[in-house]
Motif scaffolding. Structure first.
Motif, mmCIF file in Angstrom:
data_model
loop_
_atom_site.group_PDB
_atom_site.id
_atom_site.type_symbol
_atom_site.label_atom_id
_atom_site.label_comp_id
_atom_site.label_asym_id
_atom_site.label_seq_id
_atom_site.Cartn_x
_atom_site.Cartn_y
_atom_site.Cartn_z
ATOM 1 N N TRP A 1 0.830 -1.208 0.000
ATOM 2 C CA TRP A 1 0.000 0.000 0.000
ATOM 3 C C TRP A 1 0.865 1.258 0.000
ATOM 4 C CZ3 TRP A 1 -5.076 0.772 -0.760
ATOM 5 C CH2 TRP A 1 -5.591 2.035 -0.455
ATOM 6 N N VAL B 1 0.481 3.251 -3.306
ATOM 7 C CA VAL B 1 -0.461 4.357 -3.113
ATOM 8 C C VAL B 1 0.200 5.567 -2.456
ATOM 9 C CG1 VAL B 1 -2.652 5.039 -2.047
ATOM 10 C CG2 VAL B 1 -2.371 2.719 -2.960
ATOM 11 N N SER B 2 0.752 5.388 -1.264
ATOM 12 C CA SER B 2 1.255 6.537 -0.503
ATOM 13 C C SER B 2 2.504 7.143 -1.126
ATOM 14 C CB SER B 2 1.555 6.125 0.937
ATOM 15 O OG SER B 2 0.407 5.575 1.551
ATOM 16 N N ARG C 1 1.982 6.791 -5.550
ATOM 17 C CA ARG C 1 0.882 7.632 -6.047
ATOM 18 C C ARG C 1 0.365 7.169 -7.406
ATOM 19 N NH1 ARG C 1 0.114 11.567 -2.564
ATOM 20 N NH2 ARG C 1 1.838 12.291 -1.244
ATOM 21 N N GLN D 1 -2.068 6.187 -10.257
ATOM 22 C CA GLN D 1 -3.360 6.740 -10.647
ATOM 23 C C GLN D 1 -4.065 5.788 -11.613
ATOM 24 O OE1 GLN D 1 -4.499 9.714 -9.273
ATOM 25 N NE2 GLN D 1 -2.623 9.445 -8.048
ATOM 26 N N ILE E 1 -4.015 -4.340 -5.772
ATOM 27 C CA ILE E 1 -4.338 -2.931 -5.549
ATOM 28 C C ILE E 1 -4.400 -2.192 -6.880
ATOM 29 C CG2 ILE E 1 -3.492 -0.760 -4.562
ATOM 30 C CD1 ILE E 1 -2.269 -2.507 -2.278
ATOM 31 N N MET F 1 -7.661 -0.428 -8.647
ATOM 32 C CA MET F 1 -7.643 1.016 -8.856
ATOM 33 C C MET F 1 -7.876 1.408 -10.313
ATOM 34 S SD MET F 1 -4.426 2.216 -6.483
ATOM 35 C CE MET F 1 -4.513 3.884 -7.131
ATOM 36 N N SER G 1 3.787 0.745 6.227
ATOM 37 C CA SER G 1 2.902 1.898 6.296
ATOM 38 C C SER G 1 2.769 2.425 7.723
ATOM 39 C CB SER G 1 1.512 1.530 5.771
ATOM 40 O OG SER G 1 0.893 0.588 6.619
ATOM 41 N N GLU H 1 -2.311 4.748 7.259
ATOM 42 C CA GLU H 1 -2.235 4.036 5.981
ATOM 43 C C GLU H 1 -2.691 2.589 6.141
ATOM 44 O OE1 GLU H 1 1.532 6.387 3.940
ATOM 45 O OE2 GLU H 1 1.898 4.736 5.324
ATOM 46 N N ALA I 1 -5.648 0.933 4.076
ATOM 47 C CA ALA I 1 -5.471 -0.288 3.295
ATOM 48 C C ALA I 1 -6.526 -1.329 3.656
ATOM 49 C CB ALA I 1 -4.070 -0.851 3.519
ATOM 50 N N PHE J 1 -9.790 -0.382 2.136
ATOM 51 C CA PHE J 1 -9.741 -0.711 0.712
ATOM 52 C C PHE J 1 -10.011 -2.198 0.506
ATOM 53 C CE2 PHE J 1 -7.429 -1.944 -3.130
ATOM 54 C CZ PHE J 1 -7.853 -0.987 -4.049
#
Length: 344
Positions: A154, A158-159, A162, A164, A185, A189, A291, A295, A299, A302
């Motif tokens: 994660w 993600v953190s 980043r 997209q 993940i 996404m 994390s 976070e 996660a 999610f």
């Protein structure tokens, strides 16, 4: 309680199933009756003595899920009987990094299972703030497979990374826990995932899980293939835990202005890089680890929202911890190796 203790660094034979006193919770703490635990590559490093974080003897294991057995004074966030997942990361809570919410940057940052006692046991004592509700759609063995690998993936994807929707991510070494969570993940996404492995079976299974492309790194030039798959552009993000052998490939495969989230050294901790490519392409090389508390919570939310199900490769009884370590060491598994502490 029964517990798997590392008597001294060495081979799988160094692991001893023994009796330990049942832990009692202090102020702000809780004791969890574990139903299942899971292994990570960190456990192999500790067992072999490759890291100085552990000081034997101690109970091994970082990942776990179970039911709250007892709580200490001042604990109101959980109650006995609550099904929980354990966040295995520990920090002081008072330093500037912790106060800023960056617990993984704490100078006193630790992980359960070396040097503090871990989850390969019938009970474990942890700060109550490290306990989170078990995702309802998962059983205890699946939930036990989440913590360290999910937290690492994660933060990388993600953190720090980043990622997209619509972007392309290259994930080295599919089959291990972190890489598989990174894939799950990314797919959830709406990103495009390219994976690598030296196993045709692992590549096939990754494609079945939603990977857009799979590269056999022993038969193909990974960077060249990534560029071919992205019309010469390169990956927006690379998730790299290999180190010496994979990081140079990552620099070549990432696009101009792209990101590399780097968190491991399974192929070696020292090597060489093309520094001209690194700065000329303006690549962001992002070191990352586990994390933070917020976070970890994000996660897990999610996981619940997309109903993500961990890949569990095999389940061993606690008494067969040495066999579980041997399987993990061979690197043939697809997913997490789990230990059943209580009956399913």
């Amino acid at each position: 309680m029964k517990a798997v203790v590392l008597a001294q660094p060495g081979t799988a034979d160094s692991l001893v199933l023994t009796e330990r006193p049942d832990p009692s919770p202090g102020p702000g703490e809780a004791v969890v009756r574990l139903h299942a635990a899971a292994l990570n590559h960190r456990d192999l490093f500790l067992r072999s003595g490759a890291t100085s974080q552990g000081f034997p003897p101690f109970v091994m294991g970082s990942d776990g899920a179970g039911v709250v057995e007892a709580v200490g004074p001042g604990v109101t966030s959980v109650r006995p009987g609550d099904p929980v997942v354990i966040n295995p990361t520990l920090s002081c809570g008072t330093c500037p990094a912790c106060l800023a919410g960056e617990h993984s940057l704490c100078d006193r940052f630790q992980i359960l299972g070396g040097p503090s006692d871990g989850t390969l046991a019938e009970f474990v004592r942890v700060p109550a703030q490290n306990l989170y509700p078990k995702p309802q759609h998962l059983d205890f063995r699946q939930a036990a497979a989440l913590p360290l690998a999910l937290a690492t993936a994660w933060r990388a994807v993600v953190s720090r990374g980043r990622l997209q929707p619509g972007e392309t991510v290259l994930i080295h070494g599919i089959g291990g826990g972190v890489a598989l969570y990174a894939l799950q993940i990314a797919v959830a996404m709406g990103a495009r995932a390219i994976v690598t492995s030296s196993s045709d079976d692992k590549l096939r299974r990754a494609l079945e899980m939603g990977a857009s492309a799979a590269i056999h790194y022993r038969r193909e030039d990974v960077a060249a293939r990534v560029k071919e798959l992205t019309d010469g552009r390169g990956a927006d993000l690379v998730v790299d835990s290999g180190g010496r052998l994979t990081l140079p490939i990552s620099v070549e495969a990432v696009r101009r202005g792209g990101r590399i989230a780097y968190f491991g050294a399974t192929t070696g901790a020292e090597g060489t890089l093309n520094f001209r490519a690194l700065f000329w392409k303006q690549v962001a090389l992002l070191g990352t680890t586990m994390s933070n508390q917020s976070e970890f919570a994000a996660a897990l939310r999610f996981v619940g929202h997309v109903r993500l199900v961990p890949q569990v490769a095999r389940v061993f009884p606690l008494a067969e911890a040495a066999q579980a370590f041997t399987l993990l060491e061979r690197g043939e598994q697809f997913g997490k190796v789990v230990l059943a502490v209580a009956p399913a």
